[in-house]
Design an enzyme around this catalytic site. Structure first.
Site, PDB file in Angstrom:
ATOM      1  N   ARG A 108       0.824  -1.212   0.000  1.00  0.00           N
ATOM      2  CA  ARG A 108       0.000   0.000   0.000  1.00  0.00           C
ATOM      3  C   ARG A 108       0.859   1.265   0.000  1.00  0.00           C
ATOM      4  O   ARG A 108       0.519   2.269   0.610  1.00  0.00           O
ATOM      5  CB  ARG A 108      -0.950   0.017   1.199  1.00  0.00           C
TER       6      ARG A 108
ATOM      7  N   SER B 211     -11.706   0.226   1.962  1.00  0.00           N
ATOM      8  CA  SER B 211     -10.941  -0.037   3.181  1.00  0.00           C
ATOM      9  C   SER B 211     -10.312   1.256   3.683  1.00  0.00           C
ATOM     10  O   SER B 211      -9.540   1.891   2.968  1.00  0.00           O
ATOM     11  CB  SER B 211      -9.857  -1.081   2.915  1.00  0.00           C
TER      12      SER B 211
ATOM     13  N   GLU C 282      -5.719   4.529   4.930  1.00  0.00           N
ATOM     14  CA  GLU C 282      -5.376   4.422   3.511  1.00  0.00           C
ATOM     15  C   GLU C 282      -5.696   5.703   2.745  1.00  0.00           C
ATOM     16  O   GLU C 282      -4.908   6.148   1.929  1.00  0.00           O
ATOM     17  CB  GLU C 282      -6.089   3.224   2.868  1.00  0.00           C
TER      18      GLU C 282
END
Length: 340
Positions: free
Chosen positions: A167, A240, A336
């Protein structure tokens, strides 16, 4: 160009926020001039793609450049010197990610099928190295074309220069420096399908796909995602909200002894990845609603706007989750989305 423009319909969270100036960019040739003009006026610039990975907690006092560029092309039909029977594909940053995935499948290319139905744009995909169902987009990125705002020039960054990690990427670590204009993908025509993740095989069996191909996998994953995640077109969310935390083997072992059901995954470097969803659920947040901000009852990783929440309210809930998980498990959760 729009002055005092609403951004509510420009993000999947659908939260109230406004931009002092909003400019839709359809041609990248216009970007250097727009950035130079903003710099002359001493105005901050925010780049907005599909709006699926941003949380506005306030209005933006400067300029928002919304990327609306389009273009898909097969640059090389066969790149056999690097990957057997693969094609090199270029996609403009403004293309819708899921549309691009299905375009590649329609052209007999595979690799991105596990990333079907992820919201957002092509240009945003390399920034956080989007991943799902055992696949990360960085595996297939050959190069990223961008405008380097520091150098004032167009650049091409090859796979190694992108510095992909879980990520993460160069573009995320140096946020604001690079404005991605297009992405080159090296996609095979045949590869071993990745099916051993989170119910994919079971979904394929329910579909009656005895010997599945990449298209069937994309369909199965889209079905699973539709069931497990709230639809942003009806319930505002950014998918998410937290990364799965990566911790030391010692901490992971201690947590596993105390919480035997905690899912964990060893990583190649020896660190251990934990399930953020499990940690949040264990703290009682799944399905919680605080006014019109809440945590989805379908998936504990998804923070939602039930219609009347503000960005500040969603962010306050996210911070409450972070504090609770840290206090109980000693694990820090990292968001995120970009939080403005």
């Amino acid at each position: 160009m729009h002055e005092n423009a609403s951004l509510l319909d420009r993000t999947t969270f659908r939260l109230p926020a406004r931009a002092a100036t909003l400019i839709d960019v359809h041609e990248f040739d216009a970007v250097p001039g727009l950035l130079a003009e903003a710099a002359q006026q001493n105005r901050d610039v925010l780049i907005l793609g599909g709006g699926s990975n941003v949380l506005f907690t306030r209005d933006w006092p400067g300029v928002v450049l919304a990327l609306r560029t389009r273009g898909l092309d097969i640059i090389e039909q066969h790149v056999a010197d690097r990957v057997d029977d693969a094609a090199l594909v270029r996609a403009a940053a403004g293309e819708i990610w899921d549309d691009f995935v299905h375009w590649t499948l329609a052209h007999g290319l595979c690799g991105l099928e596990n990333l079907a139905l992820i919201p957002g744009s092509v240009g945003a995909a390399p920034i956080q190295n989007i991943g799902a169902y055992g696949v990360e987009v960085g595996e297939f990125v050959d190069a990223v074309h961008a405008y380097d705002r520091s150098a004032g020039a167009n650049v091409r960054l090859d796979h190694a220069a992108c510095a992909f990690a879980y990520r993460d990427s160069l573009f995320k670590r140096e946020g604001g420096r690079y404005l991605i204009t297009a992405v080159d993908f090296l996609l095979p025509r045949e590869r071993a399908l990745r099916l051993d993740y989170d119910g994919v095989r079971e979904e394929l069996a329910a579909m009656g796909a005895g010997t599945p191909d990449a298209r069937a996998v994309a369909h199965a994953i889209s079905r699973v995602r539709t069931r497990k995640l709230p639809d942003p077109s009806t319930t505002g969310n950014a998918g998410s909200f937290f990364k799965n935390p990566v911790v030391s083997p010692g901490l992971a072992a201690a947590l596993k002894r105390e919480y035997p059901r905690l899912p964990l995954w060893p990583l190649p470097d020896g660190a251990i990845k934990l399930s953020a969803a499990w940690l949040i659920d264990a703290c009682g947040f799944k399905g919680l609603r605080d006014g019109d901000a809440g945590v989805s009852g379908q998936h504990a990783l998804v923070l939602v706007n039930y219609g009347g929440a503000s960005g500040a309210q969603v962010w306050a809930l996210a911070q409450r989750i972070q504090r609770t998980v840290l206090a109980r498990f000693g694990v820090a959760l990292e968001p995120e989305p970009l939080v403005v």
